[in-house]
Design an enzyme around this catalytic site. Sequence first.
Site, PDB file in Angstrom:
ATOM      1  CG  ASP A   1      -0.211  -0.061   2.514  1.00 54.85           C
ATOM      2  OD1 ASP A   1       1.006   0.184   2.526  1.00 54.85           O
ATOM      3  OD2 ASP A   1      -0.849  -0.355   3.534  1.00 54.85           O
TER       4      ASP A   1
ATOM      5  CE1 TYR B   1       9.202   0.259   4.906  1.00 59.80           C
ATOM      6  CE2 TYR B   1       7.553   1.224   3.469  1.00 59.80           C
ATOM      7  CZ  TYR B   1       7.891   0.558   4.639  1.00 59.80           C
ATOM      8  OH  TYR B   1       6.918   0.218   5.535  1.00 59.80           O
TER       9      TYR B   1
ATOM     10  NE  ARG C   1       5.094   2.028  12.966  1.00 64.82           N
ATOM     11  CZ  ARG C   1       4.041   2.778  13.306  1.00 64.82           C
ATOM     12  NH1 ARG C   1       4.130   3.663  14.276  1.00 64.82           N
ATOM     13  NH2 ARG C   1       2.909   2.663  12.655  1.00 64.82           N
TER      14      ARG C   1
HETATM   15  P1  NAD Z   1      -0.776  -8.514  13.441  1.00 68.41           P
HETATM   16  O1  NAD Z   1       0.282  -9.239  14.187  1.00 68.41           O
HETATM   17  O2  NAD Z   1      -1.701  -7.623  14.157  1.00 68.41           O
HETATM   18  O3  NAD Z   1      -1.672  -9.575  12.652  1.00 68.41           O
HETATM   19  C1  NAD Z   1      -1.193 -10.677  11.997  1.00 68.41           C
HETATM   20  C2  NAD Z   1      -2.045 -11.894  12.331  1.00 68.41           C
HETATM   21  O4  NAD Z   1      -1.530 -12.994  11.561  1.00 68.41           O
HETATM   22  C3  NAD Z   1      -2.007 -12.326  13.800  1.00 68.41           C
HETATM   23  O5  NAD Z   1      -3.307 -12.371  14.324  1.00 68.41           O
HETATM   24  C4  NAD Z   1      -1.370 -13.707  13.747  1.00 68.41           C
HETATM   25  O6  NAD Z   1      -1.873 -14.600  14.707  1.00 68.41           O
HETATM   26  C5  NAD Z   1      -1.695 -14.156  12.341  1.00 68.41           C
HETATM   27  N1  NAD Z   1      -0.851 -15.235  11.825  1.00 68.41           N
HETATM   28  C6  NAD Z   1       0.477 -15.383  11.951  1.00 68.41           C
HETATM   29  N2  NAD Z   1       0.880 -16.489  11.324  1.00 68.41           N
HETATM   30  C7  NAD Z   1      -0.217 -17.066  10.768  1.00 68.41           C
HETATM   31  C8  NAD Z   1      -0.445 -18.241  10.003  1.00 68.41           C
HETATM   32  N3  NAD Z   1       0.569 -19.048   9.656  1.00 68.41           N
HETATM   33  N4  NAD Z   1      -1.702 -18.527   9.629  1.00 68.41           N
HETATM   34  C9  NAD Z   1      -2.717 -17.703   9.970  1.00 68.41           C
HETATM   35  N5  NAD Z   1      -2.568 -16.576  10.690  1.00 68.41           N
HETATM   36  C10 NAD Z   1      -1.329 -16.268  11.090  1.00 68.41           C
HETATM   37  O7  NAD Z   1      -0.022  -7.708  12.291  1.00 68.41           O
HETATM   38  P2  NAD Z   1      -0.395  -6.374  11.512  1.00 68.41           P
HETATM   39  O8  NAD Z   1       0.461  -5.266  11.989  1.00 68.41           O
HETATM   40  O9  NAD Z   1      -1.846  -6.162  11.517  1.00 68.41           O
HETATM   41  O10 NAD Z   1       0.085  -6.711  10.034  1.00 68.41           O
HETATM   42  C11 NAD Z   1      -0.370  -7.824   9.338  1.00 68.41           C
HETATM   43  C12 NAD Z   1       0.461  -8.054   8.111  1.00 68.41           C
HETATM   44  O11 NAD Z   1       0.138  -7.104   7.111  1.00 68.41           O
HETATM   45  C13 NAD Z   1       1.969  -7.925   8.326  1.00 68.41           C
HETATM   46  O12 NAD Z   1       2.641  -8.889   7.549  1.00 68.41           O
HETATM   47  C14 NAD Z   1       2.264  -6.543   7.804  1.00 68.41           C
HETATM   48  O13 NAD Z   1       3.610  -6.388   7.449  1.00 68.41           O
HETATM   49  C15 NAD Z   1       1.353  -6.547   6.618  1.00 68.41           C
HETATM   50  N6  NAD Z   1       1.077  -5.260   5.979  1.00 68.41           N
HETATM   51  C16 NAD Z   1       1.510  -5.110   4.720  1.00 68.41           C
HETATM   52  C17 NAD Z   1       1.271  -3.970   4.027  1.00 68.41           C
HETATM   53  C18 NAD Z   1       1.821  -3.865   2.639  1.00 68.41           C
HETATM   54  O14 NAD Z   1       2.072  -2.785   2.164  1.00 68.41           O
HETATM   55  N7  NAD Z   1       2.052  -4.971   1.941  1.00 68.41           N
HETATM   56  C19 NAD Z   1       0.576  -2.934   4.641  1.00 68.41           C
HETATM   57  C20 NAD Z   1       0.131  -3.087   5.943  1.00 68.41           C
HETATM   58  C21 NAD Z   1       0.387  -4.277   6.613  1.00 68.41           C
HETATM   59  C1  G6P Z   2       3.479   0.548   4.998  1.00 65.41           C
HETATM   60  C2  G6P Z   2       4.131  -0.520   4.203  1.00 65.41           C
HETATM   61  C3  G6P Z   2       3.799  -1.851   4.754  1.00 65.41           C
HETATM   62  C4  G6P Z   2       4.168  -1.942   6.202  1.00 65.41           C
HETATM   63  C5  G6P Z   2       3.488  -0.853   6.956  1.00 65.41           C
HETATM   64  C6  G6P Z   2       4.086  -0.840   8.347  1.00 65.41           C
HETATM   65  O1  G6P Z   2       2.112   0.529   4.776  1.00 65.41           O
HETATM   66  O2  G6P Z   2       3.811  -0.472   2.857  1.00 65.41           O
HETATM   67  O3  G6P Z   2       4.454  -2.820   4.003  1.00 65.41           O
HETATM   68  O4  G6P Z   2       3.804  -3.174   6.750  1.00 65.41           O
HETATM   69  O5  G6P Z   2       3.733   0.395   6.372  1.00 65.41           O
HETATM   70  O6  G6P Z   2       3.283  -0.110   9.125  1.00 65.41           O
HETATM   71  P1  G6P Z   2       3.382  -0.129  10.698  1.00 65.41           P
HETATM   72  O7  G6P Z   2       2.409   0.930  11.022  1.00 65.41           O
HETATM   73  O8  G6P Z   2       2.970  -1.507  11.139  1.00 65.41           O
HETATM   74  O9  G6P Z   2       4.792   0.186  11.051  1.00 65.41           O
HETATM   75 MN    MN Z   3       4.421  -2.393   1.883  1.00 69.67          MN
END
Ligand code: NAD
Ligand code: G6P
Ligand code: MN
Length: 443
Positions: A170, A264, A286
């Site tokens: 995102d 980044y 963080r």
């Molecule tokens: P979080 O820890 O709150 O949530 C992650 C959930 O995944 C937890 O509830 C955990 O129990 C679950 N989980 C872990 N391993 C699992 C498995 N093998 N099977 C099923 N569930 C499993 O984390 P968050 O801060 O909400 O972030 C979630 C994910 O989204 C992270 O990987 C974060 O980096 C990603 N994210 C990516 C973007 C992006 O730009 N691609 C943006 C925002 C968040």
């Molecule tokens: C951005 C990135 C994600 C990352 C997130 C981290 O959205 O694109 O890949 O996971 O920031 O955010 P946080 O608020 O968890 O540091």
């Molecule tokens: Mn990202």
Amino acid sequence: MKKFSVVIAGGGSTFTPGIVMMMLDNLERFPLKTLKLYDNDGDRQGILGEALEILLKEQAPDIEFLYTTDPETAFSEVDFCMAHIRVGKYAMREKDEKVPLRHGVFGQETCGPGGIAYGMRSITGMLEIIDYMEKYSPDCWMLNYSNPAAIVAEACRVLRPDSKVLNICDMPVGTLRRMSQIVGKKPEELEVRYFGLNHFGWWTSVKDREGHEYIEQIRDYVSEHGYLTQIEVDTQHTDPSWQETHKKAKDILAVTPEYLPNTYLKYYLYPDYVFEHMKDHPEFTRANEVMEGREKHVFDHARQIIENGSAEGIAFDIDAHATFIVDLARAIAFNTHERMVMIVENNGAIANFPDDAMVEVPCIVGTDGPEALAQGQIPAFQQALMFQQVTVEKLVVEAYVENSYQKMWQALTLSKTVPSAQVAKELLDDLISENGDAWPELH
Ligand code: NAD
Ligand code: G6P
Ligand code: MN
């Protein structure tokens, strides 16, 4: 209009309520028949599940809703899996951020040694959910946010080449919102050209539909303020540490003034600066900011809804940036051919970059998935940086597949964020002991 069935994998994620609220806000564009949450941590997911069950009964009683830790229940009869798992949860994110500090290197969720460590854990979790999806709903598409997206995407390319998994980030969407605020347009009025890897890219053009180019106007603004904007249009990235990051874009731009940088890049171009900042408060990274902020906020809200037995007056925030996920699901479901920045196999999109690299570029998305738009030749400076970084990502996946200590050591040594092979080795040994069984055994 057809109604869709969706499972959110990582149902206990801090982003789940925001995505659910966003989907409720978009039901005319993307009608829902069933919505399921799946997580392998039933206690964590249960809090959000119970609250969302109450909320959905009040606000959208026609949608069948359930939350479960049973893969068969979760993944049967679904059209889309929206995945955002964090293998190791915040406890391990904290280690990814703190262990490198002991070795004079910054720690971060997706970049440098922290991202590499997280990658080794994430691959296992991702393969697990991809296999569940394919077993129980072979036609389902996975729209995957789970990080570190660059390593996850490379692992999918190598280990699940035929799986319907789309890896997305995102950050290009969030930053485009900032750009749109800078030029006084709506984000959907702007079209970009962009090249890079995930969390490692540059915008080469930002135009409106009439073809007017805004890149110079944005560049002038960023060279003074970074991506800090007057009004918060990118509501996900507002904490103090994010503001610092948006501001730092000014110094990233100074290195390559012709193109607009992804924030980044600060980790690769200014690693010493990031480390200096972190070492002043090594106990509060963080992960701690998120645990005290977003995680607390989201789970407190959920507990309040459960206690009241009603969601009335307790609104979860709509995750505005997450409309990207609905747009993407719609692009596949309705063949909209929308243009979106995605992580895909290069295959010539960046002319002077390897075909088998997972790159981040604009794509046209339809029923068969994304088709990358050609971005042409890129300058030697970016090409060299990207080649170094993509090789790190490939070495991590090779280390995972081959259980190779040597390749993991090479990956860390090659990372622009690690000063020497000696530091890389000490870091690797520390990461191995901190990650335990969450990593494949390396020898
Ligand atoms: P979080 O820890 O709150 O949530 C992650 C959930 O995944 C937890 O509830 C955990 O129990 C679950 N989980 C872990 N391993 C699992 C498995 N093998 N099977 C099923 N569930 C499993 O984390 P968050 O801060 O909400 O972030 C979630 C994910 O989204 C992270 O990987 C974060 O980096 C990603 N994210 C990516 C973007 C992006 O730009 N691609 C943006 C925002 C968040
Ligand atoms: C951005 C990135 C994600 C990352 C997130 C981290 O959205 O694109 O890949 O996971 O920031 O955010 P946080 O608020 O968890 O540091
Ligand atoms: Mn990202």
